[in-house]
Design an enzyme around this catalytic site. Sequence first.
Site, PDB file in Angstrom:
ATOM      1  N   CYS A  31       0.839  -1.210   0.000  1.00 41.00           N
ATOM      2  CA  CYS A  31       0.000   0.000   0.000  1.00 41.00           C
ATOM      3  C   CYS A  31       0.873   1.259   0.000  1.00 41.00           C
ATOM      4  CB  CYS A  31      -0.904  -0.057   1.232  1.00 41.00           C
ATOM      5  SG  CYS A  31      -1.721   1.473   1.671  1.00 41.00           S
ATOM      6  N   CYS A  34       0.133   3.760   2.732  1.00 41.17           N
ATOM      7  CA  CYS A  34       0.603   3.228   4.015  1.00 41.17           C
ATOM      8  C   CYS A  34       2.088   3.537   4.201  1.00 41.17           C
ATOM      9  CB  CYS A  34       0.391   1.719   4.086  1.00 41.17           C
ATOM     10  SG  CYS A  34      -1.332   1.201   3.993  1.00 41.17           S
TER      11      CYS A  34
END
Length: 103
Positions: A31, A34
């Site tokens: 991600c 993230c």
Amino acid sequence: MSVKVLNKDNFNEEVLSAKGTVLVDFWASWCGPCRMLSPIVDEIAEEQSGSVKVGKVNIDEQPELASRFGVMSIPTLMVWKDGKLTDTSVGVKPKHMIEEMLR
């Protein structure tokens, strides 16, 4: 204080039974957002050591925790105070907004 790796075995003890404030970052290695948020979370863990506990849940390794807390998108930040969920945030947020969640 370092960031605690959270899993189904230690989540109750580290978060739900903890006294005080706990910030939990639900994330995954693939991600991009993230990876952008991670250094901010690490910085908060360092700066607020002693007053805030910080943990991370890798949703690929702990899908049951993500499901249990209704995490649909990542990164998701959740704040618990004395074992009660008080705030949730989805997506990358600037540091000052995360610090506001912790107050």
